[in-house]
Write a protein that holds these residues in place. Structure first.
Motif, PDB file in Angstrom:
ATOM      1  N   GLN A   1       0.813  -1.067   0.168  1.00  0.00           N
ATOM      2  CA  GLN A   1      -0.083   0.192   0.043  1.00  0.00           C
ATOM      3  C   GLN A   1       0.819   1.303  -0.031  1.00  0.00           C
ATOM      4  O   GLN A   1       0.331   2.300  -0.583  1.00  0.00           O
TER       5      GLN A   1
ATOM      6  N   ARG B   1      -3.678  -5.756  -7.682  1.00  0.00           N
ATOM      7  CA  ARG B   1      -5.060  -6.314  -7.804  1.00  0.00           C
ATOM      8  C   ARG B   1      -5.553  -7.001  -8.846  1.00  0.00           C
ATOM      9  O   ARG B   1      -6.369  -8.130  -8.680  1.00  0.00           O
TER      10      ARG B   1
ATOM     11  N   GLU C   1      -7.011  -5.742   0.873  1.00  0.00           N
ATOM     12  CA  GLU C   1      -6.937  -4.336   1.623  1.00  0.00           C
ATOM     13  C   GLU C   1      -6.428  -3.375   0.814  1.00  0.00           C
ATOM     14  O   GLU C   1      -6.244  -2.272   1.156  1.00  0.00           O
TER      15      GLU C   1
ATOM     16  N   GLN D   1      -5.832  -0.583  -1.572  1.00  0.00           N
ATOM     17  CA  GLN D   1      -6.587   0.501  -2.069  1.00  0.00           C
ATOM     18  C   GLN D   1      -5.996   1.682  -2.713  1.00  0.00           C
ATOM     19  O   GLN D   1      -4.825   2.013  -2.468  1.00  0.00           O
TER      20      GLN D   1
ATOM     21  N   ASP E   1      -4.754   4.997  -4.131  1.00  0.00           N
ATOM     22  CA  ASP E   1      -4.545   6.229  -3.272  1.00  0.00           C
ATOM     23  C   ASP E   1      -3.888   7.567  -4.196  1.00  0.00           C
ATOM     24  O   ASP E   1      -3.098   7.322  -4.929  1.00  0.00           O
TER      25      ASP E   1
END
Length: 516
Positions: free
Chosen positions: A256, A409, A388, A390, A392
């Motif tokens: 992330q 993803r 989880e 995402q 950004d």
């Protein structure tokens, strides 16, 4: 810059140095480091070493760079699916590097990074970090399932290059197709749901039981720090100490923050060039040149560039893409000596001289494909982090960009996933002795991650090595500090002032390196 130290979240006072000098006189005989000694491995009638239920034979551990270490090799048989032990079984590659002196009962287990690296192949590269450890402890290496010689799950990197080249860039759709191809190729010999951190932890506990030892000392590097923390959380009574080199917190969704972490370190490295008169005068502004290269490679389709393959020596032609540069910026930032060469690389590429960029990108990609089992890496990432991840908006304009998350993803949409235990995201807590290590310029696991981990522990210390990057166990006096910690199981008594001597190499000012 001084080495930063933290004990239970607080700075360690310099007055502790006197206490350190006293305590180091009785390492291994006082404190809680004086475990009872055990016979450990013994030779059988055939001259092979028998350690618990496992028989080891002489072997050599070889790295891709040609490093070699003498060891003893064996294997651990485990069920691929623990719920169906009568089905497919796996032979996990195992190696033992024996102590040079009388060994303590609790061995050290090195946990490799990645995810997807082989512990047996990685060890020769970091063997210098274990010289003092081996004086009185055996070192064990277990190739995690899906890596090294433990049913390795490699994906065809050439097919990835072809897919990305066909699309003109590394797109989410190309990444999805690549993952689907790899999944189908591996499905015949692996149930990809069972190659995760949780499975590795289960295998480690089976190894401990098979060896007949009461407790393990775990030394995790990068992703291996996640494995170490998960083992300690699952089997606290079986964990004596943890050394966490380049720390991945349990709470972190891995990937992330990769784009922003890299950008922050590149900013600091580029600033060093601007503060160095020779680098600034000869090579200009690396950040401005990076922006120019992105524009040059994005606005128009450059012609194919002819360059020599740095491994085979053959001539190749390839259309330069920004992701060729991105992989070099990301991986070269891991090590200070390579990071020092980035201003030169950018200076040449900004002038349209792409030969060096393409040659180095090909070499790095080939090395990565050989050393990293991408299938195992995807099993870990897709099971543990992808759901989880995402998008950004802060990733826009960075070297990795939002594409890193979108491509991950996309790949994981095609990949089978395993289950996580309920405690997986909880921070490790309690009184297990922990020594955490970080590099000041680490582009993937920055020092704040180590701070976050030790803040939850009551017997932990975090050392930040000035000027260093990722994976710092072998740097400077760190091997001695690690050995002292393993003896005493008390990081608070270490005199870490020796780390203050560390510095990063200056940035290159030209093809012949830095200024004298």
């Amino acid at each position: 810059m001084e080495a930063v130290t933290h004990l239970r979240g607080a700075a360690v006072p310099r007055s502790s140095v006197i206490l350190t000098l006293v305590l180091t006189l009785c390492l291994g005989a006082c404190g809680n480091g004086g475990a009872q000694r055990a016979p450990g491995p013994e030779a059988n009638a055939s001259g092979h070493l028998v350690y618990g239920d496992i028989t080891f034979t002489p072997c050599s551990l070889n790295s891709a760079s040609g490093q070699s270490v003498k060891a003893h090799c064996g294997h651990l048989e485990v069920a691929e699916n623990p719920a169906l032990p009568g089905t497919r079984s796996l032979e996990l590659a195992l190696a033992l590097v024996t102590a040079t002196g009388l060994a303590e009962a609790d061995p050290v287990v090195m946990l490799a990074g990645g995810p997807g690296q082989s512990a047996l192949e990685s060890y020769p590269e970091v063997q210098g970090a274990f010289g003092e450890v081996l004086r009185n402890r055996h070192v064990l290496l277990l190739d995690a399932r899906g890596t090294g010689s433990s049913n390795p799950l490699h994906c065809d990197m050439e097919s990835a290059d072809a897919l990305f080249a066909a699309n003109g860039e590394a797109t989410a759709e190309a990444a999805r197709l690549y993952a689907a191809q790899c999944r189908d190729a591996l499905a015949e010999r692996a149930d990809l749901r069972f190659y995760t951190t949780t499975d590795h932890v289960r295998d480690l506990e089976q190894l401990r039981s098979a060896l007949g030892v009461e407790r393990l000392n775990l030394l995790g590097i990068s992703y291996g720090t996640r494995v170490a923390q998960q083992y300690a959380a699952t089997h606290p009574a079986k964990t004596r100490t943890l050394i966490l080199d380049s720390v991945v917190p349990n709470t972190l969704v891995l990937g992330q923050e990769h784009a922003r972490n890299l950008e922050q370190v590149l900013d600091r490295q580029f600033q060093r060039c601007q503060q160095d008169p020779a680098c600034k005068d000869e090579l200009g502004d690396p950040r401005a040149q990076l922006a120019q290269i992105r524009e040059d490679l994005g606005d128009r389709a450059p012609e194919a560039v002819r360059y020599r393959d740095p491994v085979s020596g053959e001539w190749r032609e390839e259309v330069p893409r920004f992701d060729h540069l991105a992989i070099l910026l990301r991986l070269y930032a891991y090590q200070p000596a390579m990071a020092a060469s980035l201003p030169l690389l950018l200076h040449e590429a900004a002038q349209g001289q792409y030969q060096s960029m393409l040659a180095q990108a090909r070499m790095v990609s080939q090395d990565l494909g050989q050393s990293l089992a991408m299938g195992m890496s995807l099993s870990v990432t897709c099971s543990e982090d992808a759901k989880e991840l995402q998008p950004d908006p802060r990733d826009e304009g960075t070297v990795l960009g939002p594409e890193f998350v979108s491509q991950t993803r996309a790949m994981c949409a095609e990949w089978p996933t395993g289950k996580l235990p309920a405690h997986f995201r909880r921070p490790l807590s309690g009184g297990i002795p922990v020594l955490a290590l970080s590099g000041e310029f680490d582009p993937v696991t920055p020092p704040r991650y180590g701070d976050a981990v030790v803040a939850e522990l009551t017997n932990a210390r975090h050392l930040v090595l000035p000027g260093q990057g990722h994976s710092v166990m072998a740097v400077g006096c760190t091997p001695r500090l690690a050995a002292q910690f393993l003896e005493s199981a008390d990081a608070g008594q270490l005199d870490a002032s020796c780390l203050e001597q560390l510095i990063a190499p200056p940035p290159y000012a030209g093809r012949f390196g830095w200024e004298p």
